[in-house]
Scaffold this motif. Sequence first.
Motif, PDB file in Angstrom:
ATOM      1  N   LEU A 140       0.891  -1.167  -0.033  1.00 31.95           N
ATOM      2  CA  LEU A 140       0.117   0.068  -0.096  1.00 31.95           C
ATOM      3  C   LEU A 140       0.929   1.220  -0.130  1.00 31.95           C
ATOM      4  CD1 LEU A 140      -3.137   0.804   0.108  1.00 31.95           C
ATOM      5  CD2 LEU A 140      -2.816   1.137   2.622  1.00 31.95           C
ATOM      6  N   SER A 141       0.582   2.062  -1.042  1.00 36.42           N
ATOM      7  CA  SER A 141       1.627   3.479  -1.112  1.00 36.42           C
ATOM      8  C   SER A 141       0.652   4.414  -1.145  1.00 36.42           C
ATOM      9  CB  SER A 141       2.253   3.344  -2.398  1.00 36.42           C
ATOM     10  OG  SER A 141       3.015   4.433  -2.670  1.00 36.42           O
ATOM     11  N   ALA A 142       1.062   5.697  -0.556  1.00 42.69           N
ATOM     12  CA  ALA A 142       0.463   6.935  -0.278  1.00 42.69           C
ATOM     13  C   ALA A 142       1.215   7.962  -0.978  1.00 42.69           C
ATOM     14  CB  ALA A 142       0.237   7.043   1.235  1.00 42.69           C
ATOM     15  N   ASN A 143       1.858   7.945  -2.230  1.00 40.50           N
ATOM     16  CA  ASN A 143       2.634   8.752  -2.667  1.00 40.50           C
ATOM     17  C   ASN A 143       1.832   9.611  -3.584  1.00 40.50           C
ATOM     18  OD1 ASN A 143       5.133   7.802  -1.363  1.00 40.50           O
ATOM     19  ND2 ASN A 143       5.276   6.250  -3.135  1.00 40.50           N
ATOM     20  N   SER A 144       0.706   9.506  -3.688  1.00 45.95           N
ATOM     21  CA  SER A 144      -0.197  10.487  -4.515  1.00 45.95           C
ATOM     22  C   SER A 144      -1.530  10.788  -3.805  1.00 45.95           C
ATOM     23  CB  SER A 144      -0.414   9.864  -6.030  1.00 45.95           C
ATOM     24  OG  SER A 144      -1.276   8.691  -5.831  1.00 45.95           O
ATOM     25  N   SER A 145      -2.493  11.497  -4.536  1.00 44.05           N
ATOM     26  CA  SER A 145      -3.856  12.107  -3.815  1.00 44.05           C
ATOM     27  C   SER A 145      -4.471  10.551  -3.553  1.00 44.05           C
ATOM     28  CB  SER A 145      -4.305  12.900  -4.598  1.00 44.05           C
ATOM     29  OG  SER A 145      -4.682  12.285  -5.858  1.00 44.05           O
ATOM     30  N   GLN A 146      -4.106   9.540  -4.072  1.00 47.84           N
ATOM     31  CA  GLN A 146      -4.832   8.150  -3.992  1.00 47.84           C
ATOM     32  C   GLN A 146      -3.948   7.146  -3.695  1.00 47.84           C
ATOM     33  OE1 GLN A 146      -6.954   7.128  -7.307  1.00 47.84           O
ATOM     34  NE2 GLN A 146      -8.552   5.969  -6.497  1.00 47.84           N
ATOM     35  N   ILE A 192      -5.803  -3.683   8.498  1.00 47.96           N
ATOM     36  CA  ILE A 192      -4.997  -2.560   8.939  1.00 47.96           C
ATOM     37  C   ILE A 192      -5.075  -3.007  10.422  1.00 47.96           C
ATOM     38  CG2 ILE A 192      -4.785  -0.112   9.385  1.00 47.96           C
ATOM     39  CD1 ILE A 192      -6.389   0.341   6.729  1.00 47.96           C
ATOM     40  N   LEU A 193      -3.779  -2.978  10.908  1.00 48.65           N
ATOM     41  CA  LEU A 193      -3.485  -3.344  12.358  1.00 48.65           C
ATOM     42  C   LEU A 193      -3.299  -2.325  13.104  1.00 48.65           C
ATOM     43  CD1 LEU A 193      -3.433  -6.118  14.012  1.00 48.65           C
ATOM     44  CD2 LEU A 193      -0.716  -6.133  13.743  1.00 48.65           C
ATOM     45  N   LEU A 198       3.096   0.092   5.146  1.00 53.86           N
ATOM     46  CA  LEU A 198       2.448   1.508   5.247  1.00 53.86           C
ATOM     47  C   LEU A 198       2.312   2.004   6.875  1.00 53.86           C
ATOM     48  CD1 LEU A 198       2.149   4.359   3.614  1.00 53.86           C
ATOM     49  CD2 LEU A 198      -0.291   3.756   3.794  1.00 53.86           C
ATOM     50  N   LEU A 199       2.861   3.207   7.414  1.00 53.85           N
ATOM     51  CA  LEU A 199       2.433   3.484   8.696  1.00 53.85           C
ATOM     52  C   LEU A 199       1.551   4.606   8.645  1.00 53.85           C
ATOM     53  CD1 LEU A 199       5.977   3.168  10.422  1.00 53.85           C
ATOM     54  CD2 LEU A 199       4.105   1.493  10.623  1.00 53.85           C
ATOM     55  N   LEU A 200       0.549   4.630   9.690  1.00 49.43           N
ATOM     56  CA  LEU A 200      -0.231   5.687   9.642  1.00 49.43           C
ATOM     57  C   LEU A 200      -0.530   6.171  11.018  1.00 49.43           C
ATOM     58  CD1 LEU A 200      -3.614   4.648  10.500  1.00 49.43           C
ATOM     59  CD2 LEU A 200      -3.330   3.600   8.209  1.00 49.43           C
ATOM     60  N   THR A 201      -1.110   7.380  11.462  1.00 48.36           N
ATOM     61  CA  THR A 201      -1.505   7.943  12.490  1.00 48.36           C
ATOM     62  C   THR A 201      -3.008   8.138  12.336  1.00 48.36           C
ATOM     63  OG1 THR A 201      -0.616  10.245  12.139  1.00 48.36           O
ATOM     64  CG2 THR A 201       0.820   8.746  13.229  1.00 48.36           C
ATOM     65  N   SER A 202      -3.548   8.322  13.430  1.00 42.19           N
ATOM     66  CA  SER A 202      -4.896   8.832  13.187  1.00 42.19           C
ATOM     67  C   SER A 202      -5.302   9.774  14.733  1.00 42.19           C
ATOM     68  CB  SER A 202      -5.790   7.624  13.527  1.00 42.19           C
ATOM     69  OG  SER A 202      -7.254   7.895  13.266  1.00 42.19           O
ATOM     70  N   ASP A 203      -5.999  11.008  14.185  1.00 41.40           N
ATOM     71  CA  ASP A 203      -6.150  11.951  15.308  1.00 41.40           C
ATOM     72  C   ASP A 203      -7.552  12.799  14.747  1.00 41.40           C
ATOM     73  OD1 ASP A 203      -3.884  12.449  17.296  1.00 41.40           O
ATOM     74  OD2 ASP A 203      -2.963  12.084  15.135  1.00 41.40           O
ATOM     75  N   SER A 246       0.059  17.811  15.855  1.00 41.34           N
ATOM     76  CA  SER A 246       0.870  17.187  17.132  1.00 41.34           C
ATOM     77  C   SER A 246       0.850  15.675  17.493  1.00 41.34           C
ATOM     78  CB  SER A 246       0.353  17.854  18.293  1.00 41.34           C
ATOM     79  OG  SER A 246      -1.136  17.556  18.619  1.00 41.34           O
ATOM     80  N   GLY A 247      -0.062  15.158  16.581  1.00 39.94           N
ATOM     81  CA  GLY A 247      -0.241  13.552  16.784  1.00 39.94           C
ATOM     82  C   GLY A 247       0.586  12.828  15.814  1.00 39.94           C
ATOM     83  N   GLY A 248       1.259  13.396  14.629  1.00 37.15           N
ATOM     84  CA  GLY A 248       1.794  12.706  13.635  1.00 37.15           C
ATOM     85  C   GLY A 248       3.307  12.470  13.924  1.00 37.15           C
ATOM     86  N   VAL A 249       4.047  11.680  13.028  1.00 42.32           N
ATOM     87  CA  VAL A 249       5.382  11.358  13.079  1.00 42.32           C
ATOM     88  C   VAL A 249       5.814  11.314  11.697  1.00 42.32           C
ATOM     89  CG1 VAL A 249       4.921   8.980  13.234  1.00 42.32           C
ATOM     90  CG2 VAL A 249       6.947   9.932  14.120  1.00 42.32           C
ATOM     91  N   ASP A 250       7.006  11.647  11.396  1.00 43.58           N
ATOM     92  CA  ASP A 250       7.553  11.707   9.978  1.00 43.58           C
ATOM     93  C   ASP A 250       7.657  10.138   9.825  1.00 43.58           C
ATOM     94  OD1 ASP A 250       7.734  14.481   9.863  1.00 43.58           O
ATOM     95  OD2 ASP A 250      10.053  14.432  10.324  1.00 43.58           O
ATOM     96  N   GLY A 251       7.209  10.168   8.422  1.00 45.31           N
ATOM     97  CA  GLY A 251       7.292   8.549   7.967  1.00 45.31           C
ATOM     98  C   GLY A 251       6.226   7.767   8.040  1.00 45.31           C
ATOM     99  N   ALA A 252       4.992   8.487   8.486  1.00 48.55           N
ATOM    100  CA  ALA A 252       3.695   7.748   9.020  1.00 48.55           C
ATOM    101  C   ALA A 252       2.502   8.855   8.097  1.00 48.55           C
ATOM    102  CB  ALA A 252       3.112   7.351  10.204  1.00 48.55           C
TER     103      ALA A 252
END
Length: 635
Positions: free
Chosen positions: A45-51, A130-131, A225-230, A237-243
Amino acid sequence: MVVLTISNAHKRKYALICLCIVGFIVYRYFGMPAGGRRMSRKMGLSANSSQFTLEGEPFRVLGGSVHYFRVPRAYWRDRLMKMKACGINTLTTYVPWSLHQPESAVFNFHSQLDLVAYINLAAELGLWVILRPGPYISSELDLGGLPSWLLRDGSMRLRTTHPGFTQAVNTFFDKLIPKVVPLQFKKGGPIIAVQVENEYGSFAKDESYMLFIKEALQSKGISELLLTSDYHNTLKSGGVDGAIRSVKLQKLNQRDIQDLNAIQPNGPTMVMDYWTGWYDVWGDLHHVLPPEDMVSTVREILRRGMSVNLYMFHGGSSFGFMSGARADPSYKALVPSYDYDAPLSEAGEYTPKYHLLRDLLSRHNREGSFPDMPTLHYRESYEPAIMYQHLSLWDALSFTEGPFKSPKPVSMENLPVNNGNGQSYGYTLYEATITSGGLLKSGDNVRDRALVFVDRSFIGLFKRRSLELAVPDGKGRRTLSLLVENCGRVHQGRDLDKQRKGLVGDILLNNTPLRDFTIYSLDMKPSFIDSLYQAPWKSLPDTPSFPGFFMGRLFAYGYPSDTFVKLLGWEKGVVFINGLNLGRYWSIGPQQALYLPGPFLNSGINQVIVFEEQEGDYKVHFEDTPDLGMAADIQ
């Protein structure tokens, strides 16, 4: 003739072998998640574009949350098949640290908590995963899913890089992560993304913390792929580089999406938690979100080309004492039902939301028709269980671990029980000797609720806003007892470090602190309930004493069906079925019936034990319909 017979036998044998090989190939081919066939599994899963793209092809996450720890294992397949039949392509689930590591040296990944089996089942049914491994997950669990033994460290700072916390996280991840690494997409599994912590932006006490969690996951083998949720106002303030960042919401406001796009202008837009309903607390109403409101929001999310996860698709039940509590605007504990007014009800029934959602998603579906909707499980009303035996709380104390002596009150987390891990849930009884009556003051040190007795006679109740109680005069030395209940640690907010339970400070009688306590731990674990078989139960008297345990029998003939436990005329307590803690009940509602899944029952005789604090009807009803209380629309 004989040769010809042998030749035909060989032909049949070879044909059978070929058929098995073809069947295996077909199973492997069609058993993978849709879109997973013919994939090289190199990019994920890639997030390098708007989709989003999955292995280079456009991909929209249509997620649904179903928690394995809230659904009887026997029903995992049923619930996930129903979700698949609605058009969902991705399962999302939290991982509750507190359940997987109930003691610092004890880990549980089997039976009801077999996460690997759950993820493999999702893959078999054609769902991506998604874990969300935390370590903090909120999820309306006690302490947000963090184990209470962390609070034995008096200087503990949860969700920070405090050494005691990071060491514990690493120990847990060392057990958890190797189990799920082989299940990642690039290794042939269904896991396409992993969430780093949860809604940290609303906590944000340590700038280094999110980086620590991200690196802990990656260093142990997470490569998807890593993600954060806020929430929209805490995204930064809830994010981190690379996610990548994702947002939580219930109403789709343009501001929410603008806030996300401003921080992440070139990435895909993901609503990681679209709340399909809400949780309920004791003393309030049952929260519902009108089906039309839900489906119109999801329709708009899809129209904008966004990805979405429905939290919850199926809520299930917070069995036992796993429910958390709300801190704001005032403390209120959660009910056991986690129905959430979700598309699939607590008992796995289809709702109007389900049908509207299935119709909507079918119009956006480009991969053929949805699977047929699985048939519903039968529900049954059983004959009431008549309570025929009674055991006073005081007669059950000899079956507890202890008692323990202490000059001052000790919180339940700091009791020397459970192999030095303290007490996590349930009740704690504190007893001290008094020589006079007068004014008893709790100083707000009762967490969360206490029944008060003098020489085992009830004199009153301490709760969070009632801080004083009159103790009647008497002669000589008497025993003052406080039965303190942990109603649930708050599951979110900035006061997680302050969630110790029991007596957390001095209790004053006539402004003098009580001293020299005898303390009993009543965590109501299965081992304790099982030990009560040897207790001195008595035939139910005309006027039984309270608090007390009451025993009866439920008869289920044939294959047991789902039912709902209703306690008309009972006040407040806990229900145990065949030794399993089903959850709390409380007459103030809103929830008036506890879901009892058929797999929890035996064919034939089932033991029913009720621990009641104050008042009982001596009969337990089993009905075929839920009762979550009077409903009110979410504002």
